[in-house]
Write an enzyme that holds these catalytic residues in place. Sequence first.
Site, PDB file in Angstrom:
ATOM      1  N   GLY A 162       0.836  -1.195   0.000  1.00 53.25           N
ATOM      2  CA  GLY A 162       0.000   0.000   0.000  1.00 53.25           C
ATOM      3  C   GLY A 162       0.870   1.244   0.000  1.00 53.25           C
ATOM      4  CB  CYS A 189       5.426  -4.146   0.255  1.00 54.81           C
ATOM      5  SG  CYS A 189       6.272  -2.594  -0.009  1.00 54.81           S
ATOM      6  CE1 TYR A 190       1.254   1.015   5.628  1.00 50.14           C
ATOM      7  CE2 TYR A 190      -0.488  -0.642   5.479  1.00 50.14           C
ATOM      8  CZ  TYR A 190       0.016   0.527   6.031  1.00 50.14           C
ATOM      9  OH  TYR A 190      -0.704   1.205   6.975  1.00 50.14           O
ATOM     10  CG  HIS A 250       5.656  -5.679  -4.419  1.00 44.87           C
ATOM     11  ND1 HIS A 250       4.381  -5.509  -3.926  1.00 44.87           N
ATOM     12  CD2 HIS A 250       6.324  -4.548  -4.112  1.00 44.87           C
ATOM     13  CE1 HIS A 250       4.288  -4.329  -3.353  1.00 44.87           C
ATOM     14  NE2 HIS A 250       5.451  -3.721  -3.442  1.00 44.87           N
ATOM     15  CD  GLU A 282       2.647  -8.359  -5.198  1.00 47.02           C
ATOM     16  OE1 GLU A 282       3.491  -9.058  -4.604  1.00 47.02           O
ATOM     17  OE2 GLU A 282       2.333  -7.216  -4.829  1.00 47.02           O
ATOM     18  CG  ASP A 312     -11.303  -7.707 -23.886  1.00 47.54           C
ATOM     19  OD1 ASP A 312     -10.748  -8.811 -24.025  1.00 47.54           O
ATOM     20  OD2 ASP A 312     -10.680  -6.633 -23.792  1.00 47.54           O
ATOM     21  CE  LYS A 332      -7.353  -9.554 -25.034  1.00 51.77           C
ATOM     22  NZ  LYS A 332      -8.129  -8.312 -25.210  1.00 51.77           N
TER      23      LYS A 332
END
Length: 512
Positions: free
Chosen positions: A54, A81-82, A168, A170, A226, A368
């Site tokens: 964050g 992180c945060y 991070h 991710e 989409d 996607k």
Amino acid sequence: MHQTIAVLDFGSQYTQVIARRIRECNVYSKIYHYSTKAKVLKKDNICGIILSGGPSSVLAKKAPLPDADIFKLGVPVLGICYGLQLMAHMLGGKVEPSKQREYGHSSLEVLDQSELLNGLPAKIRVWNSHGDKVIKMPRGFIAAARTQNSDFAAIEHPKKKFFGLQFHPEVSHSEQGINVIRNFLQQICGCEGDWSMADYLKQSVEEIRAKVGDQKVILGLSGGVDSSVAAALLHEAIGDQLTCVFVDNGLLRKNERESVENLFKRNFKMNLKVVRASRLFLSKLKGVTDPEKKRKVIGRTFIEVFDNTVKKLGKVDFLAQGTLYPDVIESVSIEGNPASLIKSHHNVGGLPKRMKLKLLEPLRELFKDEVRVLGSELGLPKEVLWRQPFPGPGLGVRVLGELTAKNLSVLREADAILLEEMKRSDWYYKVWQSFAVFLPVRSVGVMGDERTYDNAVVLRIVESQDAMTADWVRMPYEVLQTISSRIINEVKGVNRVCLDISSKPPATIEWE
Ligand code: XMP
């Protein structure tokens, strides 16, 4: 009921990326507001918690804090992180502002005995973005990894199963990131990894039904990936309460309208309203040659047509859009990001407000590749799910200069040959985009005994990852030769075929 991982959102732009990684590990996750009470999480029967990153500092007065009781639930907690700083701050460690903001790559040295980093190489490149840093761990924690900038780049409490990472895991720039997340989910939280896109589909259908009730939904269907997946998903959920509107603006490729009608009307039996508006578009575009102006006219006319069509449908409550998560990021991204400009041309941005409709974006959390998997669960064919990108203004930006019915028809035929040969030679799905461009330039040729004075067509075939950069594809000569000779022989009005060998940048993919 699937095992659930709770992701507490502290406002990181990567929260949805964390959720995506968890889905990649076939585990179900739910994103909660950071202040969600521990008893709510308990009721939801969660088996692990991830505290997202964050933008705040835990040292700030109004720092967003989770309910302290989440640390008493007896489930593993991973702070990113945060989230790591929160853990250190709330459990008795010490965090201080770092003199230097650490942003970008660093080399992480994995120490022994880490449960979270188990099985990883001793050194990995990871991606950071933080200001504060932990200078003292809370009691019971051990250091699991360090970087040059921090001795506590990863910490863990082996008994309580609390884990913190400064980097991070991710983001794709962190090597081994997915393995770290998988360790957390499978080894530490005991998730079985039996959740799949089929479950996502079931759940989405329920959510859409709950949200829409017996109200009516409208969707602008372009035939692209989409909007097609959004249409199929909504149709599965609410059937005839959905009406799709497909506008034939006269700037479509050969047989495009027919194939959309075939698939959605005949196969899926959807309420599909096809509006034939090519005359209106062409009349509005008469005399317009400036590329930007063309786009604007096309965009405005689309809104006008769409608006009028919806008005005729009677009461409609929702406007559905096939917005994906990367579109959400791009539309809030830094000004000047060309990606967000591209989207603004395409989507019907201002529409819901103007039409006083509620917005429904059922693909908003997905990326996607996930949308393609979902589309395939819904029974959409490969031709739709792996279709090359096609710009909103269509052939309008591929016929240079003024748009006339004749020039458009010449391009349509040439383009159809190009696409047919790309598919026949198995190149269509290997490239990012392949299309023809019409040049209103006449050159001399000879056909039989006759001299011709006709237009030129350019072949644009590019490879790319994300359309931000692109390179021309080194196509086999034989394929190029077949395309060229077929176009010149079969398309009246073309006597020259050229190949575009420019990369992006400095050129763009489209010609206008
Ligand atoms: P350029 O030509 O800028 O294109 O290199 C990058 C990608 O975006 C597509 N494109 C558009 N897509 N509306 C869209 O939906 C538009 O107005 C538009 N203009 C370009 C282009 O086909 C390529 O994939």
